[in-house]
Design an enzyme around this catalytic site. Sequence first.
Site, PDB file in Angstrom:
ATOM      1  N   TRP A   1     -29.369  40.267  84.330  1.00 11.17           N
ATOM      2  CA  TRP A   1     -30.736  39.844  83.955  1.00 11.17           C
ATOM      3  C   TRP A   1     -30.889  39.780  82.423  1.00 11.17           C
ATOM      4  O   TRP A   1     -31.797  40.379  81.846  1.00 11.17           O
ATOM      5  CB  TRP A   1     -31.764  40.797  84.547  1.00 11.17           C
ATOM      6  CG  TRP A   1     -31.884  40.790  86.044  1.00 11.17           C
ATOM      7  CD1 TRP A   1     -30.944  40.403  86.955  1.00 11.17           C
ATOM      8  CD2 TRP A   1     -33.020  41.194  86.818  1.00 11.17           C
ATOM      9  NE1 TRP A   1     -31.425  40.547  88.236  1.00 11.17           N
ATOM     10  CE2 TRP A   1     -32.699  41.027  88.181  1.00 11.17           C
ATOM     11  CE3 TRP A   1     -34.281  41.685  86.485  1.00 11.17           C
ATOM     12  CZ2 TRP A   1     -33.592  41.333  89.200  1.00 11.17           C
ATOM     13  CZ3 TRP A   1     -35.168  42.004  87.503  1.00 11.17           C
ATOM     14  CH2 TRP A   1     -34.824  41.816  88.846  1.00 11.17           C
TER      15      TRP A   1
ATOM     16  N   ASP B   1     -13.027  23.283  76.324  1.00 15.79           N
ATOM     17  CA  ASP B   1     -13.267  23.359  77.774  1.00 15.79           C
ATOM     18  C   ASP B   1     -12.269  24.368  78.336  1.00 15.79           C
ATOM     19  O   ASP B   1     -11.046  24.132  78.294  1.00 15.79           O
ATOM     20  CB  ASP B   1     -13.058  21.965  78.379  1.00 15.79           C
ATOM     21  CG  ASP B   1     -13.325  21.932  79.880  1.00 15.79           C
ATOM     22  OD1 ASP B   1     -13.283  23.007  80.518  1.00 15.79           O
ATOM     23  OD2 ASP B   1     -13.561  20.834  80.405  1.00 15.79           O
ATOM     24  N   ILE B   2     -12.756  25.466  78.865  1.00 20.56           N
ATOM     25  CA  ILE B   2     -11.822  26.528  79.281  1.00 20.56           C
ATOM     26  C   ILE B   2     -11.029  26.160  80.537  1.00 20.56           C
ATOM     27  O   ILE B   2     -10.096  26.855  80.901  1.00 20.56           O
ATOM     28  CB  ILE B   2     -12.508  27.912  79.455  1.00 20.56           C
ATOM     29  CG1 ILE B   2     -13.536  27.905  80.588  1.00 20.56           C
ATOM     30  CG2 ILE B   2     -13.102  28.393  78.141  1.00 20.56           C
ATOM     31  CD1 ILE B   2     -13.931  29.309  81.033  1.00 20.56           C
TER      32      ILE B   2
ATOM     33  N   ALA C   1     -19.261  29.856  81.363  1.00 22.69           N
ATOM     34  CA  ALA C   1     -19.427  30.084  82.799  1.00 22.69           C
ATOM     35  C   ALA C   1     -20.354  29.042  83.396  1.00 22.69           C
ATOM     36  O   ALA C   1     -21.152  28.430  82.682  1.00 22.69           O
ATOM     37  CB  ALA C   1     -20.020  31.481  83.036  1.00 22.69           C
TER      38      ALA C   1
ATOM     39  N   LYS D   1     -17.230  34.568  90.188  1.00 22.49           N
ATOM     40  CA  LYS D   1     -17.151  35.509  89.060  1.00 22.49           C
ATOM     41  C   LYS D   1     -16.224  36.676  89.404  1.00 22.49           C
ATOM     42  O   LYS D   1     -15.459  37.137  88.559  1.00 22.49           O
ATOM     43  CB  LYS D   1     -18.545  36.036  88.683  1.00 22.49           C
ATOM     44  CG  LYS D   1     -19.485  34.991  88.085  1.00 22.49           C
ATOM     45  CD  LYS D   1     -19.051  34.488  86.705  1.00 22.49           C
ATOM     46  CE  LYS D   1     -19.137  35.558  85.643  1.00 22.49           C
ATOM     47  NZ  LYS D   1     -18.747  35.012  84.310  1.00 22.49           N
TER      48      LYS D   1
ATOM     49  N   GLY E   1     -24.220  28.571  74.994  1.00 25.74           N
ATOM     50  CA  GLY E   1     -25.100  29.189  75.977  1.00 25.74           C
ATOM     51  C   GLY E   1     -25.925  30.325  75.384  1.00 25.74           C
ATOM     52  O   GLY E   1     -25.889  30.580  74.178  1.00 25.74           O
TER      53      GLY E   1
ATOM     54  N   ASP F   1     -23.760  41.320  87.633  1.00 28.55           N
ATOM     55  CA  ASP F   1     -24.245  42.194  88.714  1.00 28.55           C
ATOM     56  C   ASP F   1     -24.190  41.490  90.075  1.00 28.55           C
ATOM     57  O   ASP F   1     -24.224  42.152  91.113  1.00 28.55           O
ATOM     58  CB  ASP F   1     -25.689  42.644  88.427  1.00 28.55           C
ATOM     59  CG  ASP F   1     -26.648  41.478  88.186  1.00 28.55           C
ATOM     60  OD1 ASP F   1     -26.204  40.437  87.641  1.00 28.55           O
ATOM     61  OD2 ASP F   1     -27.836  41.590  88.531  1.00 28.55           O
TER      62      ASP F   1
ATOM     63  N   TYR G   1     -21.626  31.877  93.250  1.00 29.18           N
ATOM     64  CA  TYR G   1     -21.603  32.372  91.854  1.00 29.18           C
ATOM     65  C   TYR G   1     -20.898  33.724  91.782  1.00 29.18           C
ATOM     66  O   TYR G   1     -19.935  33.905  91.033  1.00 29.18           O
ATOM     67  CB  TYR G   1     -23.035  32.467  91.308  1.00 29.18           C
ATOM     68  CG  TYR G   1     -23.142  33.166  89.976  1.00 29.18           C
ATOM     69  CD1 TYR G   1     -22.555  32.639  88.835  1.00 29.18           C
ATOM     70  CD2 TYR G   1     -23.840  34.380  89.864  1.00 29.18           C
ATOM     71  CE1 TYR G   1     -22.650  33.291  87.609  1.00 29.18           C
ATOM     72  CE2 TYR G   1     -23.954  35.029  88.638  1.00 29.18           C
ATOM     73  CZ  TYR G   1     -23.358  34.485  87.515  1.00 29.18           C
ATOM     74  OH  TYR G   1     -23.453  35.131  86.309  1.00 29.18           O
TER      75      TYR G   1
HETATM   76  N1  NAP Z   1     -27.847  35.195  81.748  1.00 26.12           N
HETATM   77  C1  NAP Z   1     -27.763  36.223  82.587  1.00 26.12           C
HETATM   78  O1  NAP Z   1     -28.768  36.733  83.068  1.00 26.12           O
HETATM   79  C2  NAP Z   1     -26.433  36.790  82.969  1.00 26.12           C
HETATM   80  C3  NAP Z   1     -26.413  37.891  83.854  1.00 26.12           C
HETATM   81  C4  NAP Z   1     -25.185  38.422  84.218  1.00 26.12           C
HETATM   82  C5  NAP Z   1     -24.019  37.908  83.714  1.00 26.12           C
HETATM   83  N2  NAP Z   1     -24.061  36.839  82.877  1.00 26.12           N
HETATM   84  C6  NAP Z   1     -22.776  36.296  82.400  1.00 26.12           C
HETATM   85  O2  NAP Z   1     -22.810  36.198  80.980  1.00 26.12           O
HETATM   86  C7  NAP Z   1     -22.029  35.093  80.558  1.00 26.12           C
HETATM   87  C8  NAP Z   1     -22.842  34.193  79.634  1.00 26.12           C
HETATM   88  O3  NAP Z   1     -23.964  33.717  80.365  1.00 26.12           O
HETATM   89  P1  NAP Z   1     -25.131  32.888  79.673  1.00 26.12           P
HETATM   90  O4  NAP Z   1     -26.403  33.471  80.134  1.00 26.12           O
HETATM   91  O5  NAP Z   1     -24.883  32.742  78.216  1.00 26.12           O
HETATM   92  O6  NAP Z   1     -24.931  31.493  80.412  1.00 26.12           O
HETATM   93  P2  NAP Z   1     -25.303  30.041  79.888  1.00 26.12           P
HETATM   94  O7  NAP Z   1     -26.468  30.104  78.980  1.00 26.12           O
HETATM   95  O8  NAP Z   1     -25.361  29.168  81.085  1.00 26.12           O
HETATM   96  O9  NAP Z   1     -24.027  29.653  79.023  1.00 26.12           O
HETATM   97  C9  NAP Z   1     -22.804  29.337  79.608  1.00 26.12           C
HETATM   98  C10 NAP Z   1     -22.115  28.373  78.677  1.00 26.12           C
HETATM   99  O10 NAP Z   1     -20.837  28.047  79.252  1.00 26.12           O
HETATM  100  C11 NAP Z   1     -20.610  26.690  78.975  1.00 26.12           C
HETATM  101  N3  NAP Z   1     -19.596  26.139  79.866  1.00 26.12           N
HETATM  102  C12 NAP Z   1     -19.735  25.721  81.138  1.00 26.12           C
HETATM  103  N4  NAP Z   1     -18.559  25.248  81.588  1.00 26.12           N
HETATM  104  C13 NAP Z   1     -17.670  25.383  80.567  1.00 26.12           C
HETATM  105  C14 NAP Z   1     -16.308  25.070  80.411  1.00 26.12           C
HETATM  106  N5  NAP Z   1     -15.594  24.490  81.398  1.00 26.12           N
HETATM  107  N6  NAP Z   1     -15.703  25.343  79.238  1.00 26.12           N
HETATM  108  C15 NAP Z   1     -16.408  25.890  78.229  1.00 26.12           C
HETATM  109  N7  NAP Z   1     -17.702  26.194  78.305  1.00 26.12           N
HETATM  110  C16 NAP Z   1     -18.327  25.946  79.467  1.00 26.12           C
HETATM  111  C17 NAP Z   1     -21.949  26.020  79.124  1.00 26.12           C
HETATM  112  O11 NAP Z   1     -21.956  24.802  78.430  1.00 26.12           O
HETATM  113  P3  NAP Z   1     -22.722  23.507  79.029  1.00 26.12           P
HETATM  114  O12 NAP Z   1     -24.082  23.981  79.398  1.00 26.12           O
HETATM  115  O13 NAP Z   1     -22.663  22.536  77.909  1.00 26.12           O
HETATM  116  O14 NAP Z   1     -21.900  23.094  80.210  1.00 26.12           O
HETATM  117  C18 NAP Z   1     -22.871  27.051  78.490  1.00 26.12           C
HETATM  118  O15 NAP Z   1     -23.046  26.805  77.120  1.00 26.12           O
HETATM  119  C19 NAP Z   1     -21.532  34.406  81.849  1.00 26.12           C
HETATM  120  O16 NAP Z   1     -20.249  34.886  82.142  1.00 26.12           O
HETATM  121  C20 NAP Z   1     -22.494  34.896  82.901  1.00 26.12           C
HETATM  122  O17 NAP Z   1     -21.878  34.885  84.175  1.00 26.12           O
HETATM  123  C21 NAP Z   1     -25.239  36.274  82.492  1.00 26.12           C
END
Ligand code: NAP
Length: 292
Positions: free
Chosen positions: A150, A38-39, A60, A129, A12, A102, A125
Amino acid sequence: MVARIVITGAGGQVGTFLAGEAARRGVEASALTHRQCDITDSDAVERFIAASDLVVNCAAIANVDAAEADPDTAYAVNATGAENVAHACARAGAQLIHLSTDYVFSGQQRHPYDVGDEAAPLGVYGRSKLAGEVAVLAAMPDAHVVRTSWVYTGAGGTDFVAGIRRLAGTDETADAVDDQVGSPTYVKDLADAVFEIGEGRIREPVLHVANEGACTRLELARAVFTELGADPQRIRPVSTAQAGRPAPRPAYSALSMGLSVRAGLTPPRPWRAALAEALAQPVPGGQLPSTP
Ligand SMILES: NC(=O)c1ccc[n+]([C@@H]2O[C@H](COP(=O)([O-])OP(=O)(O)OC[C@H]3O[C@@H](n4cnc5c(N)ncnc54)[C@H](OP(=O)(O)O)[C@@H]3O)[C@@H](O)[C@H]2O)c1
């Protein structure tokens, strides 16, 4: 100095950047994509974690609308999956940083949310979380829950800023909502904070990591255009209601790092300064990708 970093969800946005940052810092990394680990499979998670690892759970269901459409999967990954990672870390004697959001906040407040403010998520969501935060700290009280907001890479990714950056090189117009306020966070600054927390000197279990200040999505999009020399008026304001997305989103979810800085984290830089640095980075591949 972190000995080895294990990244779940490494395919991700945040996981990919963290893995690159580990390489840049000369830290051994085990970057596990969804396919590799896979978590939701507790046995699989256990196999990858050893004593003295720093585990960063980036896995996530982070797509807010996808979570709303499929609550079972959202809870399986964001809550039960996170709990599996925490149990595995506790058993192995590894350190855990679990990323959260957030969106655990309702958006009723009109000043930045700090760690002590009440979490009251609006949608699946945020609720899943928050359930993950509670489960992680119950399984492993010395884990760190890091709420961020963000997050953007600014280049090459599918994030909001990268998308707006692609548009800047065209003559297209775009819409951005003007009634959601948050704290944009450059993924590099988030990664720096993760490595700082990984040093093990900060004791507070829940921390906020975001760039300083707040803006609307419209202001963020226009700032990207301004920074790149494009006409910001090409981004038009729309309301959340007009945007018509399925999942509810907090109208206000700016994060304060006040208590986290008091706990020992380096103070954040203003979001505009971080954005300028992000946009000064070359787009991977050397040129602006075409619009999708
Ligand atoms: N991006 C933001 O703006 C933002 C803001 C606040 C908090 N966060 C938090 O930051 C963290 C990382 O977010 P991100 O932006 O990197 O999200 P992301 O780009 O959607 O990456 C999430 C990754 O988790 C993987 N995943 C989904 N289900 C899974 C499972 N069962 N086992 C293992 N991997 C799995 C996905 O793989 P697949 O796509 O192959 O399923 C994807 O590669 C998350 O906890 C998110 O809630 C993000």
